[in-house]
Design a protein around this motif. Structure first.
Motif, PDB file in Angstrom:
ATOM      1  N   UNK B   6       0.852  -1.184   0.000  1.00 32.88           N
ATOM      2  CA  UNK B   6       0.000   0.000   0.000  1.00 32.88           C
ATOM      3  C   UNK B   6       0.887   1.232   0.000  1.00 32.88           C
ATOM      4  N   UNK B   7       0.744   2.062  -1.033  1.00 35.43           N
ATOM      5  CA  UNK B   7       1.618   3.230  -1.150  1.00 35.43           C
ATOM      6  C   UNK B   7       0.794   4.506  -1.088  1.00 35.43           C
ATOM      7  N   UNK B  17      -6.929   1.974   3.845  1.00 33.73           N
ATOM      8  CA  UNK B  17      -6.862   0.999   2.752  1.00 33.73           C
ATOM      9  C   UNK B  17      -6.612  -0.399   3.318  1.00 33.73           C
ATOM     10  N   UNK B  18      -5.698  -0.491   4.305  1.00 30.45           N
ATOM     11  CA  UNK B  18      -5.392  -1.801   4.887  1.00 30.45           C
ATOM     12  C   UNK B  18      -6.640  -2.409   5.511  1.00 30.45           C
ATOM     13  N   UNK B  27      -3.038 -12.338   3.521  1.00 26.38           N
ATOM     14  CA  UNK B  27      -2.033 -11.607   2.755  1.00 26.38           C
ATOM     15  C   UNK B  27      -0.979 -11.001   3.677  1.00 26.38           C
ATOM     16  N   UNK B  28       0.201 -10.756   3.109  1.00 29.57           N
ATOM     17  CA  UNK B  28       1.218  -9.986   3.820  1.00 29.57           C
ATOM     18  C   UNK B  28       1.072  -8.554   3.330  1.00 29.57           C
ATOM     19  N   UNK B  29       0.827  -7.622   4.245  1.00 28.60           N
ATOM     20  CA  UNK B  29       0.630  -6.230   3.851  1.00 28.60           C
ATOM     21  C   UNK B  29       1.906  -5.432   4.117  1.00 28.60           C
ATOM     22  N   UNK B  30       2.368  -4.700   3.109  1.00 29.41           N
ATOM     23  CA  UNK B  30       3.531  -3.827   3.266  1.00 29.41           C
ATOM     24  C   UNK B  30       3.112  -2.395   2.960  1.00 29.41           C
ATOM     25  N   UNK B 105     -12.176   5.018  -0.021  1.00 27.93           N
ATOM     26  CA  UNK B 105     -12.387   3.660  -0.490  1.00 27.93           C
ATOM     27  C   UNK B 105     -13.410   2.928   0.388  1.00 27.93           C
ATOM     28  N   UNK B 106     -14.271   2.170  -0.245  1.00 23.57           N
ATOM     29  CA  UNK B 106     -15.280   1.389   0.510  1.00 23.57           C
ATOM     30  C   UNK B 106     -14.953  -0.091   0.377  1.00 23.57           C
ATOM     31  N   UNK B 107     -15.013  -0.839   1.501  1.00 24.48           N
ATOM     32  CA  UNK B 107     -14.643  -2.262   1.461  1.00 24.48           C
ATOM     33  C   UNK B 107     -15.425  -3.046   0.405  1.00 24.48           C
ATOM     34  N   UNK B 108     -16.716  -2.734   0.263  1.00 23.98           N
ATOM     35  CA  UNK B 108     -17.547  -3.511  -0.659  1.00 23.98           C
ATOM     36  C   UNK B 108     -17.102  -3.330  -2.108  1.00 23.98           C
TER      37      UNK B 108
END
Lengths: 172, 331
Positions: B6-7, B17-18, B27-30, B105-108
């Motif tokens: 995520x940038x 976003x995360x 997932x591995x989140x960076x 951003x919306x999760x859906x």
């Protein structure tokens, strides 16, 4: 009386007691929709004694029941040995019973979920069906309150969103 | 494991976003604070999927996309930005971004996008191919007993409704929560739907029947059930219940008799009317991960009726069922 016969009778007695006291309405109907069994729940809520309803047609006793509709619901139960379900969202109630809690309750009538279940005779045919009536007033009231809360919440959300979106755009 | 980078220069945005990543997605989140960090992370292999902001210090989103193209870095890019000008949209697509999401951003919407581009699916295929598999012999048995139950159900339906039922071939699979979405995705593309779910239990077995009827079927269902009144919302609920009662009931009866047991059915629950599939399933998404799914798609000859019956059985129940069916495996 022999011991065995006495045991059978005792067993029958407590089984009947159970049917009478269970907090679910139990009605046995034959193919003509005449009442064969009417348990304690039905008696208390309708005010009609088993002796008053036995052998009488459900539709004659309760004109509020739409006959064509109900026969249609019961058809697969008799013919397919299927269970049929009627839920409160579909029809709030089949029989107009007063709310169990007339003082603290918010609704006038009891919301009902109904199951129609086949009773298979010794010959393998369905001559009778059992109608079970569940009191779901609490569930229904809860769901209605929840839904109206959700509407209020989403309205508030929209208002908040309208105010904050322009601020976000400045940052980007 | 699948990696997501995520940038974004804003800490709040990165966190948001995360949070939007599907919960059941391993997932591995960076994170990267600007483009240069992102490129460095990509080179270390941290980011099969890059979620990229556009306006950032040091190196902005456009430059990141250019660098990725120039250096041939392997990653899938989805741009997340508040810049909603069509021109921005066009430009990032030209620079190789897969899609564009507006802030906030919306999760859906995000999850839909992941499903649409089959990103979550790819990850499952790569990571756990063994999960999707079911012993072919066992699958055969389930398919067979469902076929028999269906035959009975079809006969019952034909007699009570006076229609010819096109018997479907049951689709038997071990599936995960997120796969159910995909399984039902093609229905969603066509139409809005209404659904009923009903729990059933037998000794050692518990499951749910999911009945989904496309909204365009209602008029024909009314015809079949001899209903002359106008088909309003209330009437549609009636029709939905009637159709579900008959299909779920006959199918379960057929299965139960072959398993030599009896199922109790709970009261049906309305999942929603005129909704899309994703909404219907989202409600219970987190409660289960993997189930046995028997999928049946029905059609009626001469009518525009499309409905799907999905029987979902918990993984634990399969042991009991396999035991009950073991006699079918013997030579």
């Amino acid at each position: 009386m022999t011991d065995e016969a006495l045991n059978d009778l005792t067993e029958f007695h407590w089984m009947m007691d159970m049917l009478q006291t269970v907090d679910v309405g139990l009605v046995v109907l034959n193919r003509e929709f005449e009442i064969n069994l009417w348990n304690g729940f039905m008696e208390s809520h309708s005010g009609l004694l088993p002796s008053q309803v036995r052998g009488k047609s459900l539709f004659a006793l309760f004109p509020e029941v739409n006959e064509a509709w109900f026969r249609n619901k019961a058809r697969p139960v008799f013919e397919l040995k299927n269970r049929a379900f009627i839920i409160w969202e579909q029809r709030p109630f089949l029989l107009r019973f007063p709310n169990y809690r007339p003082i603290t309750g918010t609704e006038d009538y009891m919301y009902q979920n109904i199951t129609l279940s086949p009773l298979v005779s010794t010959t393998g045919k369905v001559e009778n069906i059992c109608m079970m009536i569940y009191d779901v007033t609490d569930v229904a009231v809860g769901k209605k309150v929840l839904e109206s809360t959700q509407v209020i919440l989403s309205e508030l959300n929209e208002k908040v969103a309208e105010k904050t979106v322009p601020a976000n755009r400045v940052n980007d | 494991m699948y990696s997501v980078l995520i940038c974004d220069d804003s800490l709040v945005a990165r966190k948001q976003v995360a949070k939007c990543l599907p919960e059941d997605w391993e997932v591995a989140v960076h994170f990267a604070k600007h483009g240069e960090e992102a490129i460095a992370a990509l080179k270390e292999g941290k980011g099969q999927l890059l979620l990229l902001d556009l306006n950032m210090p040091v190196m902005d989103g456009y430059q990141v996309l250019e660098t990725i193209q120039a250096q041939g870095l392997k990653t899938t890019v989805i741009v997340i930005s508040g810049d909603i000008q069509p021109e921005a949209h066009e430009r990032v697509k030209r620079l190789g971004a897969l899609d564009f999401i507006e802030k906030p951003i919306k999760p859906a919407t995000f999850e839909k996008l992941l499903v649409k581009h089959r990103i979550t699916q790819n990850q499952q295929e790569q990571d756990k191919p063994e999960l999707a598999s079911l012993d072919p012999e066992i699958r055969d048995i389930y398919q067979e007993i469902t076929n028999i139950a269906m035959g009975q159900a079809g006969d019952h339906l034909a007699r009570i409704l006076n229609v010819f039922v096109k018997l479907p071939i049951p689709n038997v699979n071990l599936i995960e929560a997120s796969e159910l979405h995909m399984m039902l995705q093609d229905i969603e593309d066509k139409d809005t739907v209404s659904g009923i779910c009903q729990g059933f239990v037998g000794p050692g077995i518990c499951g749910e029947a999911l009945f989904i009827l496309s909204d365009s079927s209602f008029n024909d269902v009314a015809k079949i059930l001899n209903i002359s009144e106008e088909v309003d919302d209330q009437m549609q609920l009636e029709l939905l219940m009637d159709a579900a009662n008959i299909l779920i009931g006959t199918c379960l009866n057929g299965l139960a008799s072959q398993l030599d047991m009896h199922f109790s059915q709970g009261h049906p629950e309305v999942l929603g009317q005129h909704r899309n599939i994703t909404e219907l399933i989202n409600i219970n998404k987190t409660r289960w991960r993997r189930t046995l799914a028997i999928e049946l798609s029905y059609g009626l000859e001469g009518y525009q009726v499309h409905c799907d019956l999905v029987l979902l059985v918990t993984e634990e129940s399969m042991e009991t069922m396999n035991n009950k069916l073991s006699h079918l495996l013997e030579d």
